[in-house]
Design an enzyme around this catalytic site. Structure first.
Site, PDB file in Angstrom:
ATOM      1  N   ASP A 171      26.126  53.087  27.338  1.00  0.00           N
ATOM      2  CA  ASP A 171      24.661  53.321  26.979  1.00  0.00           C
ATOM      3  C   ASP A 171      24.537  52.466  25.639  1.00  0.00           C
ATOM      4  OD1 ASP A 171      23.780  55.526  28.100  1.00  0.00           O
ATOM      5  OD2 ASP A 171      25.063  57.047  27.255  1.00  0.00           O
TER       6      ASP A 171
HETATM    7  C1  BGC Z   1      28.023  59.106  26.974  1.00  0.00           C
HETATM    8  C2  BGC Z   1      28.118  58.723  28.341  1.00  0.00           C
HETATM    9  C3  BGC Z   1      28.567  57.005  28.126  1.00  0.00           C
HETATM   10  C4  BGC Z   1      29.382  56.759  27.238  1.00  0.00           C
HETATM   11  C5  BGC Z   1      29.559  55.216  26.860  1.00  0.00           C
HETATM   12  C6  BGC Z   1      29.047  58.841  26.304  1.00  0.00           C
HETATM   13  O1  BGC Z   1      28.657  59.384  25.186  1.00  0.00           O
HETATM   14  O2  BGC Z   1      27.820  60.621  27.165  1.00  0.00           O
HETATM   15  O3  BGC Z   1      26.925  58.696  29.191  1.00  0.00           O
HETATM   16  O4  BGC Z   1      28.658  56.700  29.473  1.00  0.00           O
HETATM   17  O5  BGC Z   1      29.328  57.341  25.710  1.00  0.00           O
HETATM   18  O6  BGC Z   1      28.504  54.781  26.205  1.00  0.00           O
END
Ligand code: BGC
Length: 808
Positions: free
Chosen positions: A483
């Site tokens: 993200d």
């Molecule tokens: C989110 C995921 C994401 C991951 C890596 C988490 O906090 O819930 O959707 O893939 O972080 O960024």
């Protein structure tokens, strides 16, 4: 250093000191009513939605960290203490907190009085029980004042913490005998109220916070407790609480149980009132009647235990190492179920007022609980799919109460749609329920625009094909699984959200990770296409995957590892050409899992690079070297100081991808070694470094570039739970339901010489015995004594027992 121990027979973690390195919590509730509870009694409760139906108040990030909960106080002839140690923190002669499966027992003893409190949410009830068992362990009679107290939340948890001009004039309560009714806003649009009751006559109560605590007192010394009596206050505005006073006399050796109930009650809109202004208490009385004796609590506890016995008997292992067995048999599936219930809403790191359900998160969570509650997995899949947009893209999040896509965050995370394929494939493999593919499901919840579930998957798959960049790789959009890799964002305004801010026009940044995920999905997607009699679609998917694999090897191979992405300008991210962020974990895991480079050698090279560059004593870091300055062209990933979160921590969610990849190239020792580094039962011995609960995974462990290397954060609600369960059970132990049969293909470390697994699947029971002689190559299987070719065991009829022996 440990702060407790596992009790395997009871399936509990037993904490033996209140001074753990951080609050170690547990969850109460399995259906609609939930609570979080720390080992010293902190936490809060809610009905279904942690934001909109919060029953009790909790202040996050407090000083001290964990204060506010469901507490009991004792005034023993002027000596004030709390059996959960907090909040008074008077020294106890004995302390023990046992976190079990959906219940917690906290015991404190001081001056010859032992108080053991069992906290649980019974099955089928919208209430929690606090059974307080008082034992006079001394030689003389005892007379003490016992107080209960909890602080009511004014339902909407965000409003409760922000809108004081309104909410300090809202509170309303009623008291009837030993029952306190919290009825704030019930006079207008709410049809629900809360009750806090005890099954014994009381000598006093308070419902006004200031009267009970005093304006200048705190949780550690409430005025009423210190004075030894409540004031029978009726809250009127300000902050409502529920406090009871009970005077208890105990002869030496005498034991007395008190059953407190905190419940959520709803009335029909036309049956709200008993008389003008007086709430209809009939459903509350019926609820309290169900839990009015200690025997009823015992029965509820027995029911809860058998609920978990049944769920956990789906998959069991006897590996010879209790740290493996307690993880696989108990704590990992337990965490998966909690993650299913909570998504990312309420933990000690998630306030319950933040995000909705993640599209990708929920699909991945499914991989960890589909074998436990397949019916609920089915429902979840249909809910998620109904938020998909007509062009195959997906809302990044949706709200559980409304089941609608969340417009605030919108769509544009281009990996999202593919996770639906992964989730559905896991469900169909587990259950054989092909009918789900024909279910009619709306797009964007629009009943006028629907398609079969398979049509949703088709649009997911083609969304990737229709959105490719200059190298033929998938466009990343706002971000992919990571993200924080915001390659089209270019945010220069502080405080702006990286996830929602307008991206730069014409963004053509590409993701090698999505390419790997796409190739990984393709075979199961093709199998599902065949199941709905769409053979051309299946052939097309296989061809598309082969073409994408070739693109990855042409443009996504850096020489020693897979490139992570191409940025907005077409520069490589995660390449030896970069100054920082030269290598990322995600494409190494997923491209190998997809089989890319397994035959031609790139896979092993990539995994060796992971071992050389990203591995640490505490797990595999997400990238190296971390970014030391803010990179406008990369986004949030460079927000965090080196070694934290996506900027080079050990992001535990992505570690199992490497474990699975290692099994793909036959290296069980390496896969298992990686698992042991992050599995909480193996980290128990270093709890002073790890700091979080030794029974559940954390999302993140600080990487080697962080001053606090090895320290975990964000326990409980993380995709780490599901993926580690998949890695250890389906790839290392090697028992994996597929569409056509149960794949039994262990890839064990040398240290595991004999393993026994039982697996219930599609109504049959499989008993698998593995003898690991370290022979390498393909395992040899016999089913009911008959050798078979390969490792796919056809599903047995429902009710049958299938004996499988494996030599490897
Ligand atoms: C989110 C995921 C994401 C991951 C890596 C988490 O906090 O819930 O959707 O893939 O972080 O960024």
């Amino acid at each position: 250093m440990r702060f407790g121990h596992f009790s395997d027979a009871a399936r509990e973690y037993v904490i033996t000191t209140p001074r753990t390195p951080y609050p170690w919590i547990n969850y109460l509730g399995t259906e609609e009513y939930f609570g979080l509870i720390s080992h010293t009694g902190g936490g809060y409760s809610f009905y279904r939605d942690a934001r909109m139906r919060r029953l009790t108040r909790y202040r996050y990030n407090n000083v001290p960290t964990d204060v506010g909960g469901r507490y009991f106080y004792v005034n023993d002839d002027g000596d004030v203490w709390t059996p959960s140690w907090a909040p008074v923190q008077a020294e106890l002669d004995h302390f023990e907190a046992r976190h079990g499966l959906s219940y917690t027992v906290i015991t404190g003893e001081r001056n010859g009085l032992r108080i053991e409190t069992l906290y649980l949410v019974p099955l089928g009830a919208t209430a929690e029980i606090h059974r307080v068992r008082l034992t006079n362990t001394g030689a003389t009679a005892k007379g003490v004042k016992l107080f209960s107290v909890l602080e009511f939340n004014l339902w909407n948890a965000l409003d409760d913490q922000t809108n004081y001009q309104r909410n300090l004039s809202l509170a309303e309560v009623e008291v009837d005998g030993s029952t306190i009714y919290h009825k704030t806003e019930y006079r207008e649009r709410r049809n629900h109220y809360a009750v806090h009751a005890v099954n014994a006559p009381i000598s006093g109560y308070d419902t006004d916070r200031e009267t009970f605590f005093g304006l200048y007192g705190g949780w550690n010394a409430p005025d009423a407790v210190v004075a030894g009596h409540c004031h029978n206050s009726i809250a009127s505005g300000w902050s409502p609480i529920g406090a009871h006073q009970i005077d208890v006399a105990l002869a030496p050796g005498e034991v007395r149980d008190l059953v407190f109930v905190l419940g959520y009650v709803e009335n029909e809109p036309d049956a709200k009132w008993e008389s003008p202004g007086v709430v209809n208490k009939a459903p509350a009385r019926a609820l309290l009647q169900r839990f009015s004796t200690s025997e009823q609590v015992d029965a509820a506890m027995a029911e809860l235990r058998s609920y978990w016995d049944d769920l956990l008997s789906t998959f069991t292992v006897d590996s010879g190492d209790p740290r493996v067995d307690r993880m696989v048999n108990v704590w990992n599936p337990y965490q998966c179920m909690v993650t299913f219930n909570m998504s990312r809403s309420a933990s000690y790191f998630e306030t319950g007022i933040g995000r909705g359900m993640g599209f990708r998160d929920s699909n991945q969570d499914l991989l960890g609980f589909v074998h436990l509650v397949p019916d609920r997995a089915r429902e979840r899949i249909l809910d998620i799919a109904a938020t998909q947009l007509p062009d195959g893209s997906a809302y990044h999040q949706y709200q559980l109460l409304t089941k609608r896509g969340n417009h605030d965050i919108g769509s544009g995370f281009n990996d999202d749609p593919l996770w639906l394929i992964e989730g559905v494939a896991a469900y169909v493999s587990e259950t054989g329920d092909l009918a789900i593919l024909d279910e009619d499901v709306p797009f964007d919840n629009d009943p006028e625009d629907t398609g079969t579930l398979f049509e949703h998957l088709r649009r997911s798959f083609h969304h990737v094909l229709h959105n490719r960049g200059p190298h033929g790789l998938p466009l990343i959009g706002r971000a992919d699984w990571n993200d924080c890799l915001n390659l089209n964002c270019f945010s220069e305004t502080s405080g702006e959200s990286f996830q929602t801010t307008e991206n730069l026009a014409g963004g053509s940044a590409e993701s090698v990770f999505i390419a790997g995920l796409f190739v990984h999905c393709a075979p199961v997607y093709a199998a599902l296409a065949e199941a709905v009699r769409a053979p051309e679609e299946a052939d097309g998917a296989r061809r598309a995957a082969a073409a994408m694999s070739a693109v990855v090897l042409d443009h996504g191979w850096d020489g020693d590892w897979f490139v992570r992405a191409y940025d907005y300008f077409g520069n490589k991210v995660g390449s030896s050409e970069c100054d920082e962020g030269k290598i990322y974990i995600e494409p190494q895991g997923f491209c190998v899992m997809a089989g890319i480079g397994v035959e031609s050698g790139e896979a092993v090279r990539a995994l060796d690079s992971v071992g050389k560059i990203l591995d640490t004593d505490h797990g595999i870091m997400l990238l190296q070297p971390p970014y030391t300055t803010y990179h406008l062209e990369l986004g949030e990933i460079s927000t965090y100081p080196p070694g934290y979160k996506e900027n080079g921590s050990i992001f535990c969610h992505s570690n199992p991808w490497v474990m699975i990849a290692e099994t793909m190239v036959g290296r069980g020792d390496r896969a298992f070694a990686y698992w042991k580094k992050i599995a909480p039962t193996f980290r128990e011995e270093i709890s002073e470094v790890h700091r979080l609960e030794p029974y559940v995974y954390a999302q993140m462990i600080a990487g080697k570039d962080a001053p606090r290397h090895g320290e975990a954060k964000n326990s409980w609600l993380t995709g780490t739970a599901a993926w580690n369960f998949v890695a250890i059970t389906q790839h290392i132990l090697g028992v994996k339901p597929e569409m056509e049969g149960l794949r039994v293909q262990p890839c064990l470390p040398a240290e595991m010489t004999k393993v026994e697994v039982t697996r219930r699947c599609r109504g049959a029971q499989y008993r698998i015995t593995v003898a690991n002689r370290g022979e390498g190559g393909s395992p040899r299987l016999a089913v009911d004594g008959q050798p078979i070719n390969g490792t796919l065991v056809p599903y047995g009829p429902a009710g049958s027992i299938v004996e499988i022996t494996v030599d490897c």
